[in-house]
Design a protein around this motif. Structure first.
Motif, mmCIF file in Angstrom:
data_model
loop_
_atom_site.group_PDB
_atom_site.id
_atom_site.type_symbol
_atom_site.label_atom_id
_atom_site.label_comp_id
_atom_site.label_asym_id
_atom_site.label_seq_id
_atom_site.Cartn_x
_atom_site.Cartn_y
_atom_site.Cartn_z
ATOM 1 N N CYS A 24 8.937 -22.942 9.576
ATOM 2 C CA CYS A 24 9.070 -22.206 8.310
ATOM 3 C C CYS A 24 7.928 -22.555 7.362
ATOM 4 O O CYS A 24 7.293 -21.681 6.773
ATOM 5 C CB CYS A 24 10.399 -22.533 7.628
ATOM 6 S SG CYS A 24 11.859 -21.794 8.353
ATOM 7 N N ALA A 27 4.536 -21.195 8.603
ATOM 8 C CA ALA A 27 4.409 -19.757 8.325
ATOM 9 C C ALA A 27 4.134 -19.531 6.844
ATOM 10 O O ALA A 27 3.309 -18.686 6.477
ATOM 11 C CB ALA A 27 5.675 -19.019 8.757
ATOM 12 N N THR A 32 1.748 -16.378 7.507
ATOM 13 C CA THR A 32 1.956 -15.607 8.729
ATOM 14 C C THR A 32 3.405 -15.140 8.773
ATOM 15 O O THR A 32 4.224 -15.508 7.927
ATOM 16 C CB THR A 32 1.645 -16.451 9.982
ATOM 17 O OG1 THR A 32 2.499 -17.605 9.991
ATOM 18 C CG2 THR A 32 0.185 -16.874 10.009
ATOM 19 N N ASP A 33 3.706 -14.350 9.808
ATOM 20 C CA ASP A 33 5.056 -13.838 10.026
ATOM 21 C C ASP A 33 5.574 -13.186 8.739
ATOM 22 O O ASP A 33 4.873 -12.380 8.160
ATOM 23 C CB ASP A 33 5.967 -14.929 10.583
ATOM 24 C CG ASP A 33 5.450 -15.474 11.919
ATOM 25 O OD1 ASP A 33 4.870 -14.691 12.696
ATOM 26 O OD2 ASP A 33 5.604 -16.675 12.178
ATOM 27 N N SER A 34 6.759 -13.536 8.256
ATOM 28 C CA SER A 34 7.303 -12.814 7.098
ATOM 29 C C SER A 34 6.552 -13.126 5.802
ATOM 30 O O SER A 34 6.714 -12.423 4.803
ATOM 31 C CB SER A 34 8.792 -13.113 6.923
ATOM 32 O OG SER A 34 8.983 -14.431 6.475
ATOM 33 N N SER A 36 3.256 -12.991 5.603
ATOM 34 C CA SER A 36 1.969 -12.279 5.646
ATOM 35 C C SER A 36 1.864 -11.239 4.533
ATOM 36 O O SER A 36 0.752 -10.870 4.158
ATOM 37 C CB SER A 36 1.748 -11.627 7.018
ATOM 38 O OG SER A 36 2.722 -10.631 7.249
ATOM 39 N N HIS A 114 9.833 -17.112 10.145
ATOM 40 C CA HIS A 114 8.860 -17.141 11.237
ATOM 41 C C HIS A 114 9.487 -16.525 12.475
ATOM 42 O O HIS A 114 10.688 -16.274 12.514
ATOM 43 C CB HIS A 114 8.415 -18.579 11.537
ATOM 44 C CG HIS A 114 9.538 -19.467 11.961
ATOM 45 N ND1 HIS A 114 9.956 -19.567 13.275
ATOM 46 C CD2 HIS A 114 10.360 -20.275 11.251
ATOM 47 C CE1 HIS A 114 10.968 -20.404 13.347
ATOM 48 N NE2 HIS A 114 11.230 -20.854 12.127
ATOM 49 N N ARG A 115 8.674 -16.303 13.473
ATOM 50 C CA ARG A 115 9.189 -15.799 14.747
ATOM 51 C C ARG A 115 9.868 -16.931 15.505
ATOM 52 O O ARG A 115 9.480 -18.095 15.398
ATOM 53 C CB ARG A 115 8.043 -15.248 15.610
ATOM 54 C CG ARG A 115 7.460 -13.995 15.024
ATOM 55 C CD ARG A 115 6.458 -13.389 16.000
ATOM 56 N NE ARG A 115 5.791 -12.279 15.361
ATOM 57 C CZ ARG A 115 4.538 -12.285 14.960
ATOM 58 N NH1 ARG A 115 3.783 -13.336 15.188
ATOM 59 N NH2 ARG A 115 4.019 -11.239 14.370
ATOM 60 N N ARG A 117 10.667 -19.446 18.242
ATOM 61 C CA ARG A 117 9.860 -20.132 19.237
ATOM 62 C C ARG A 117 10.798 -20.591 20.348
ATOM 63 O O ARG A 117 11.884 -21.093 20.089
ATOM 64 C CB ARG A 117 9.184 -21.365 18.629
ATOM 65 C CG ARG A 117 8.472 -21.098 17.291
ATOM 66 C CD ARG A 117 7.033 -20.790 17.458
ATOM 67 N NE ARG A 117 6.213 -20.867 16.290
ATOM 68 C CZ ARG A 117 6.181 -20.024 15.275
ATOM 69 N NH1 ARG A 117 7.036 -19.069 15.198
ATOM 70 N NH2 ARG A 117 5.300 -20.146 14.311
#
Length: 122
Positions: A24, A27, A32-34, A36, A114-115, A117
């Motif tokens: 988290c 990111a 990155t991810d949410s 971005s 985040h994505r 993992r």
């Protein structure tokens, strides 16, 4: 870029058994991810909190309500709910209730940080 978007992250207490918060935070800081969507925005992490567990409700857990009210008074612009707040694609009922409380307080919400993992053996 003078304005600062004040961000909170809210995650699941059960995730505490295996989560360090690293993904988290990574990111967030790398946008990155949410996160971005803040590529050209100054952001500040104001709160990183977890719920008080599945046995909690907004009605029976004064500590949880105090935590949420503290967050509501912290001039937060957006709350990101961690991917850990979903199980099998469904959001936890407690997180949904907490999200409603933030929404009623005028705070925007994003479902995700985040994505996911995959855990691997090393």
């Amino acid at each position: 870029m003078n304005d600062i978007k004040r961000i909170a992250m809210f995650n699941c207490l059960q995730a505490n058994s295996c989560c360090t918060g690293k993904a988290c935070l990574q990111a967030f800081y790398q946008k990155t991810d949410s996160f971005s969507v803040y590529d050209r925005v100054n952001i500040e992490l104001v709160v990183f909190a977890r719920c008080n567990g599945c046995q909690s409700t907004l009605e029976n857990d004064k500590g949880l309500l105090e935590k949420i009210n503290c967050m509501l008074s912290s001039a937060i612009d957006v709350v990101h709910f961690g991917i850990c707040t979903k199980r099998n694609g469904r959001e936890c009922e407690l997180i949904t209730a907490i999200g409603k409380k933030f929404g009623d307080g005028g705070i925007s919400m994003v479902r995700g940080t985040h994505r996911a993992r995959k855990l691997t053996d090393k």
